[in-house]
Design a protein around this motif. Sequence first.
Motif, mmCIF file in Angstrom:
data_model
loop_
_atom_site.group_PDB
_atom_site.id
_atom_site.type_symbol
_atom_site.label_atom_id
_atom_site.label_comp_id
_atom_site.label_asym_id
_atom_site.label_seq_id
_atom_site.Cartn_x
_atom_site.Cartn_y
_atom_site.Cartn_z
ATOM 1 N N TYR A 122 -16.930 130.374 18.322
ATOM 2 C CA TYR A 122 -17.188 131.820 18.338
ATOM 3 C C TYR A 122 -16.298 132.514 19.369
ATOM 4 O O TYR A 122 -15.701 133.566 19.104
ATOM 5 C CB TYR A 122 -18.660 132.078 18.641
ATOM 6 C CG TYR A 122 -18.988 133.525 18.914
ATOM 7 C CD1 TYR A 122 -18.991 134.462 17.894
ATOM 8 C CD2 TYR A 122 -19.290 133.944 20.208
ATOM 9 C CE1 TYR A 122 -19.296 135.798 18.153
ATOM 10 C CE2 TYR A 122 -19.579 135.269 20.477
ATOM 11 C CZ TYR A 122 -19.584 136.183 19.446
ATOM 12 O OH TYR A 122 -19.869 137.499 19.704
ATOM 13 N N SER A 168 -13.878 133.439 16.611
ATOM 14 C CA SER A 168 -14.833 134.368 15.980
ATOM 15 C C SER A 168 -14.978 134.110 14.488
ATOM 16 O O SER A 168 -15.373 135.003 13.730
ATOM 17 C CB SER A 168 -14.416 135.828 16.214
ATOM 18 O OG SER A 168 -14.499 136.157 17.577
ATOM 19 N N ALA A 185 -20.503 133.267 13.326
ATOM 20 C CA ALA A 185 -21.419 134.101 14.109
ATOM 21 C C ALA A 185 -22.163 133.226 15.106
ATOM 22 O O ALA A 185 -22.275 132.012 14.926
ATOM 23 C CB ALA A 185 -22.396 134.816 13.182
ATOM 24 N N TYR A 186 -22.676 133.854 16.147
ATOM 25 C CA TYR A 186 -23.430 133.097 17.160
ATOM 26 C C TYR A 186 -24.527 133.996 17.713
ATOM 27 O O TYR A 186 -24.261 135.114 18.165
ATOM 28 C CB TYR A 186 -22.512 132.648 18.304
ATOM 29 C CG TYR A 186 -23.206 131.768 19.319
ATOM 30 C CD1 TYR A 186 -23.160 130.386 19.193
ATOM 31 C CD2 TYR A 186 -23.914 132.308 20.395
ATOM 32 C CE1 TYR A 186 -23.790 129.561 20.118
ATOM 33 C CE2 TYR A 186 -24.550 131.494 21.314
ATOM 34 C CZ TYR A 186 -24.480 130.121 21.171
ATOM 35 O OH TYR A 186 -25.113 129.300 22.078
ATOM 36 N N GLN A 225 -28.875 141.130 13.421
ATOM 37 C CA GLN A 225 -27.982 140.178 14.063
ATOM 38 C C GLN A 225 -27.574 139.070 13.094
ATOM 39 O O GLN A 225 -28.426 138.341 12.583
ATOM 40 C CB GLN A 225 -28.666 139.565 15.281
ATOM 41 C CG GLN A 225 -27.847 138.504 15.979
ATOM 42 C CD GLN A 225 -26.560 139.049 16.560
ATOM 43 O OE1 GLN A 225 -26.547 140.114 17.153
ATOM 44 N NE2 GLN A 225 -25.476 138.314 16.380
ATOM 45 N N PRO A 226 -26.274 138.911 12.797
ATOM 46 C CA PRO A 226 -25.824 137.801 11.945
ATOM 47 C C PRO A 226 -26.048 136.458 12.645
ATOM 48 O O PRO A 226 -26.018 136.375 13.871
ATOM 49 C CB PRO A 226 -24.323 138.078 11.761
ATOM 50 C CG PRO A 226 -24.130 139.501 12.153
ATOM 51 C CD PRO A 226 -25.166 139.785 13.195
ATOM 52 N N THR A 236 -25.325 131.994 12.657
ATOM 53 C CA THR A 236 -24.426 130.909 12.287
ATOM 54 C C THR A 236 -24.811 130.347 10.927
ATOM 55 O O THR A 236 -25.993 130.188 10.618
ATOM 56 C CB THR A 236 -24.498 129.786 13.339
ATOM 57 O OG1 THR A 236 -24.216 130.327 14.626
ATOM 58 C CG2 THR A 236 -23.518 128.666 13.031
ATOM 59 N N ALA A 240 -20.739 133.710 8.531
ATOM 60 C CA ALA A 240 -21.916 134.390 9.095
ATOM 61 C C ALA A 240 -22.954 134.621 8.019
ATOM 62 O O ALA A 240 -22.629 134.931 6.867
ATOM 63 C CB ALA A 240 -21.497 135.725 9.713
ATOM 64 N N ALA A 275 -16.001 136.980 8.992
ATOM 65 C CA ALA A 275 -16.750 136.922 10.249
ATOM 66 C C ALA A 275 -15.883 137.391 11.411
ATOM 67 O O ALA A 275 -16.379 138.019 12.358
ATOM 68 C CB ALA A 275 -17.251 135.502 10.496
ATOM 69 N N SER A 294 -16.786 140.557 13.829
ATOM 70 C CA SER A 294 -16.781 140.457 15.290
ATOM 71 C C SER A 294 -15.878 141.516 15.902
ATOM 72 O O SER A 294 -16.198 142.107 16.936
ATOM 73 C CB SER A 294 -16.321 139.060 15.712
ATOM 74 O OG SER A 294 -16.205 138.948 17.114
ATOM 75 N N ARG A 341 -17.580 144.882 15.777
ATOM 76 C CA ARG A 341 -18.683 144.956 16.735
ATOM 77 C C ARG A 341 -18.176 145.045 18.176
ATOM 78 O O ARG A 341 -18.956 145.181 19.110
ATOM 79 C CB ARG A 341 -19.577 143.729 16.595
ATOM 80 C CG ARG A 341 -20.427 143.716 15.333
ATOM 81 C CD ARG A 341 -21.023 142.319 15.094
ATOM 82 N NE ARG A 341 -21.825 141.855 16.202
ATOM 83 C CZ ARG A 341 -23.165 141.888 16.258
ATOM 84 N NH1 ARG A 341 -23.839 142.381 15.232
ATOM 85 N NH2 ARG A 341 -23.823 141.433 17.298
#
Length: 426
Positions: free
Chosen positions: A165, A169, A172-173, A190-191, A193, A273, A290, A294, A297
């Motif tokens: 991640y 990236s 997702a984490y 929230q996405p 993994t 994700a 994903a 990221s 975001r």
Amino acid sequence: MSKLKAIFSIVLIALILCMSGCFNPRDLDRHAYVLSIGLDKGENKKYYVSFLIQKDAVTESGSMEDAATVLAAEADSIYEAIESVQSINPQTLSFTRANTIDVSNEVAAEGLIDEFFRFEFDSIKLRDSVLLVIIDGNVNEFLEVVRKSSSISIAKLQIGVLELYKRTSTVAYANASLFHQHCVNGTGDQPLTFGYVNERILNELERQESQGQQEQQSGGMSDEAASALLDEQTKAESGVESGGNSQSRDKDDLDLLRGTKLMGSTPITMAGAALFDGMRLVGLLTPKQAQFLSLGRGEFGAGSLWLERDGNNSIELDIKRIKKHSVELTASDKPQINVTMELKINYEKAYTGLLSDDIRAEIEDEIEHELNAIFEFSRDLGSDAFCFGRYAVKQFATLEKWKAYDWKTRFRNATANFNVVLMVEG
């Protein structure tokens, strides 16, 4: 004389205690340490709960097969599952070393996570920093593969996902606390993994192990062998659904194998994700998507971002950092969202053509197009995967007004505009 008797009694008691400890040294630790909790759908009860339990220290080869076991029970709650497992296991389950909670995509898609998580983590001494993972398929079987694998452990898995991640990236984490926080506050979705067992690699590893070949000693298939297997498979039987792309999951896996060795070449794959609407799984993103999520975001750290151009050509952008990420949001019946980003890219890897204003503008447009496509895809699924709710909630003075606004309902009518500026940094 009485003093002598007292000393003799103390020495005798000490000897008895020492001897009793020698008869059964395992009594000193009456706990069975749970490394991972697995959640499948039950047949007779709501859930089939699995516990990956540490038995002994990991062997010299690193294998968990003899050092761990998987115990499971059908139950309607985690408390019932614990009670059932402890009825056949003399040790008390301890969750202080748990690193992951793995949930099947079936359980997640039916929204059964919500009811299962209605327990206090502190009541079983489970840390809320545990990694949440959505598993494609049966989680009990997934944990058995992890247990038998000689090249991966649950601790390594969590660290590997976090490193993946941070560096790429492409996955997702999120921990349990962050996921639950957004759900309760209504500030976004929230996405999580997404992971699965690559059956082709697993079968090949088992075949090579049975023949006593090199992989048995090294604990994994070489990247070349894994890549050869994945190259043969042009399309996986079940691909990852994406916004306008039908990409093979194994093709994305191949890209990860070539791009990183953080997790080694094992049958366990963590990529992409899992998208949620509240606590219900609604869709999936590929590793490439994903990355853009990221980026949108404002969480993309540094690394390579690939862009396809003219159908067959691709460009690698070496992003050093996000210099600026700002969000302006109008909380109305049809929310308007404007995101501005300044991306610093590495000068050494920016070939001469990239310095052209025209080419730079084209690349900025392509990044904006990718971001908009993922936004619209997730929005249409009812998922505020970008967590724009974090910015909407700031416009309300009280919690009552925020709840009355009903962000998730109005979010379905939201529009977003992404403005990306590339800046070359030496």
